[in-house]
Design a protein around this motif. Sequence first.
Motif, PDB file in Angstrom:
ATOM      1  N   ASP A 163       0.858  -1.190   0.000  1.00  0.00           N
ATOM      2  CA  ASP A 163       0.000   0.000   0.000  1.00  0.00           C
ATOM      3  C   ASP A 163       0.895   1.241   0.000  1.00  0.00           C
ATOM      4  O   ASP A 163       1.706   1.445   0.923  1.00  0.00           O
ATOM      5  CB  ASP A 163      -0.902   0.021   1.236  1.00  0.00           C
ATOM      6  N   TYR A 165       0.458   5.274   0.167  1.00  0.00           N
ATOM      7  CA  TYR A 165      -0.574   6.253   0.485  1.00  0.00           C
ATOM      8  C   TYR A 165       0.083   7.566   0.897  1.00  0.00           C
ATOM      9  O   TYR A 165       1.262   7.616   1.230  1.00  0.00           O
ATOM     10  CB  TYR A 165      -1.506   5.721   1.585  1.00  0.00           C
ATOM     11  N   GLY A 166      -0.676   8.600   0.862  1.00  0.00           N
ATOM     12  CA  GLY A 166      -0.186   9.962   1.104  1.00  0.00           C
ATOM     13  C   GLY A 166      -0.466  10.807  -0.123  1.00  0.00           C
ATOM     14  O   GLY A 166      -1.596  10.847  -0.621  1.00  0.00           O
ATOM     15  N   SER A 168       0.654  10.143  -2.963  1.00  0.00           N
ATOM     16  CA  SER A 168       0.440   9.142  -4.020  1.00  0.00           C
ATOM     17  C   SER A 168      -0.373   7.998  -3.423  1.00  0.00           C
ATOM     18  O   SER A 168      -0.135   7.556  -2.286  1.00  0.00           O
ATOM     19  CB  SER A 168       1.776   8.620  -4.543  1.00  0.00           C
ATOM     20  N   GLU A 169      -1.321   7.503  -4.184  1.00  0.00           N
ATOM     21  CA  GLU A 169      -2.200   6.422  -3.726  1.00  0.00           C
ATOM     22  C   GLU A 169      -2.140   5.287  -4.746  1.00  0.00           C
ATOM     23  O   GLU A 169      -2.502   5.477  -5.921  1.00  0.00           O
ATOM     24  CB  GLU A 169      -3.645   6.923  -3.594  1.00  0.00           C
ATOM     25  N   GLN A 171      -2.009   0.623  -4.841  1.00  0.00           N
ATOM     26  CA  GLN A 171      -1.925  -0.668  -4.109  1.00  0.00           C
ATOM     27  C   GLN A 171      -1.523  -1.748  -5.104  1.00  0.00           C
ATOM     28  O   GLN A 171      -2.043  -1.825  -6.215  1.00  0.00           O
ATOM     29  CB  GLN A 171      -3.256  -1.041  -3.440  1.00  0.00           C
ATOM     30  N   TYR A 212       8.540   7.415  -6.447  1.00  0.00           N
ATOM     31  CA  TYR A 212       7.646   8.223  -5.609  1.00  0.00           C
ATOM     32  C   TYR A 212       8.534   9.115  -4.725  1.00  0.00           C
ATOM     33  O   TYR A 212       9.043   8.678  -3.675  1.00  0.00           O
ATOM     34  CB  TYR A 212       6.740   7.358  -4.739  1.00  0.00           C
ATOM     35  N   THR A 220       4.689  10.738   1.473  1.00  0.00           N
ATOM     36  CA  THR A 220       4.125   9.460   1.002  1.00  0.00           C
ATOM     37  C   THR A 220       4.703   8.347   1.866  1.00  0.00           C
ATOM     38  O   THR A 220       5.879   8.381   2.252  1.00  0.00           O
ATOM     39  CB  THR A 220       4.477   9.238  -0.483  1.00  0.00           C
ATOM     40  N   GLN A 223       3.213   0.783   3.244  1.00  0.00           N
ATOM     41  CA  GLN A 223       2.839  -0.262   4.229  1.00  0.00           C
ATOM     42  C   GLN A 223       2.755  -1.590   3.486  1.00  0.00           C
ATOM     43  O   GLN A 223       2.130  -1.676   2.426  1.00  0.00           O
ATOM     44  CB  GLN A 223       1.501   0.056   4.907  1.00  0.00           C
TER      45      GLN A 223
END
Length: 814
Positions: A163, A165-166, A168-169, A171, A212, A220, A223
Amino acid sequence: MKKILLFQIFLLIGMCSFAQVPSLQKAQQMKVEDLTDEQVRQIVAEMKRNKVSLDQIDSYAQQKGIPADQVLKLKDRIRTLNLEKEFAANTAETPRQGDTERTVDDNTLSARDIQPMSVEDKRRMKVFGAELFSNKNLTFEPNLRMATPPNYRLAAGDELIIDVYGYSEVQHKLKVSPEGYIRIPYVGPVYVNGLTMEEATTRITKQLATIYGGIKSGNTFVQMTLGTIRSIKVLLIGEIDRPGSYTLPSLATVANALYVSGGPNTNGSFRDIQVIRNGAPLARFDLYDFLTNGDLTNNIVLQDQDIVKVNPYKTRVELEGEVKRPAIFEAKDNETLQDILNFAGGYTDNSYKDIIRASRVNSKEREVVNIAADQVPSFKLRSGDKFHIDAILNRFTNRVSINGAVFHPGEYALENNMTVVDLIKKADGVKEEASLPRAVIFRLKEDFTPAGISFNVQDVLSGKQTLALQREDSVVIYSKLDLREDYKVKISGQVNAPGYFNYVDSLHLEDLILMAGGLKDAASLQRVEVSRRIRGKTYNPGDSATSIVAQFDLSTDLSSMAGYALQPFDEVVVRKSPTYIEQASVSIDGEVVYPGAYTINSKREKISDVLKRAGGLRPEAYAEGAVLLRKTFVNASDSALLDSKLQVFYNKLEDSTDINKMHNVVSRKEQLLGINLQKIMDQPGSKYDLLLEEGDVIKIPKKLQTVQLFGEIYFPKKVRFDRNIGFRDYIRGAGGFTNSALKRRSYVVYANGEVKSTSKVLFFNRYPKVRPGAEIYVPAKKDGHRLTGQEAVGITTGFASLALIIITILDRIK
């Protein structure tokens, strides 16, 4: 294809092995409730491998005649174990929680897995710890829903969920390739094989930072979690119930592998279980650490190609008797009897600890070993030892007891110099009804044979006599009420509650009547009779008296009779007043002006009298068909008397059918009494005019117009009465007599119950007249013995021979 389907349905019901397929009849006798959780999992694994869906179970069952209730139970078991998702499209590449899979080299579920336990299996179940592998509520399944352990090492087949996230998203769900790589879009392959989750997270985050930029600036974040885990192959060897290669989740431990394989067998060790990795021993697992201390330190997580080896046991001993967990225990070399007792939970409260008896096998024969309490911590064990812990004796060191007529009977502690009077005082003294002249001490001698010592309770209480008590003495003080027969008095006759009553002193006759609920309305106050037993008389051979009988007249208010009281076992009889008569009624039904019940006015009232009270007959009444129903028995004594008389008559009847007919007649509560109502009306007070009795029922029908035919005629039926035709004409109208008809015994039953039979005039039958409402009966002939062909020839030959002899004699005479 048919063979594959047949194989799958047998696997479904859990009653077959791949080596030998049982008959369909045995498959239909399968009971799902007898399968263990492991057997259900193996069935699911095989169905999944053969691409059999859960929905196909019903169709297979219908085709093969498998009971639908068993299929439903199997589905419920699958849902209970959360295995239904394993059937979804059969696309999952790795088994889920609790799924196990045997290799092709080893047969899966076989018929022996679900057979009743053998003697060897029962002995195995006595081994401490064996219940872990038969308990349906304990599975040792790995928890696949917990957070991914940081020290979990990745390998081919694992699925990683990344994952980002931040700012930039994104998965990614990526699987580790057989070469140990995951391919991240726009990054390329990243090698993760053998890395822990923590190490893999660091490496992947570095690679993602190249595309990223927010990862380095802290805007960003990354996880990483574990998705679908891989499966591993583990080999279980040695003294194990079902050795072989198993497919397990990668989080499985030694305990998981042992459970799915059935655990150690009869010779397997529970304390020496090795994990071999890359050809070298890695860890030793001791189940007793878990069973006694809850310690799972050596229950390590297995890896692919690990070998779990169960070694044979070295030392086993058995504990029986007064321990908390009697069983067979496995011991290590440095353990003693005390350690085994600790495994068994220690002694019970009733155990005898001074000496433990042991049975030991030596080199040639058995021997018995006595182990004192101080030797238990250091006693060395030998395999095959059997220890028995006895229970303490059911005796007391200082017990005495007192029973009988005291206020608090029971057991008491024996104190120093304790006497009988001390024990009586502890029991709060003797009761008022105690028999003081004599009591008994039951005592055990030195050799424990019983003895009795009698004493006077009054002397002991007054201090005239002193009796010391000993251990296990039992003092019994008797009650006067227990030393005599229960005193009763009896009253019968015209009282509301007759029966037996407890006798009390100064009980009078009137008192007993009150205790019996008072007198009935029909009771006579005169000649009340009291009978009494004869006691205390001197024997006189000429004296024939058996009881004392006295008669008394009572007053209406039951006032006391001076000078006379009842004694134990007196019997009182209150008789019925001779002038007291209860109402008696009769019933008249049918064609009278006022039908219904009528009370008998006098003992001389007759049928004609009640007929007048009923207003006489109606115009449509048929007097010749009137009947009288009268009760067969008046009371139970009459019934018993009739039965005894009938028994003599039954003994004279040979045919059981005749006996049954007679019994059916006399067993009816009412009997039909034929009357001639027309003559009664014409001649009131004549011999035909009967006296009425309680319960009589007179029935007067309408004019009858039919005749009923029964018996040996070709077409028995009911026909219209015609006064212009006779008996034979009615028979002809019903088809005539049959071949079995006994014409000379024919008879007619008229509507009023009168019966007339056929009479004989010279060689002709004279049949009775037929009246309206009559019933014609034609009985059958009794079956006779017909001659056989041989008997007929024999008789004919005999007659011919006799005739020849007679002719010869006559010729000689001439």
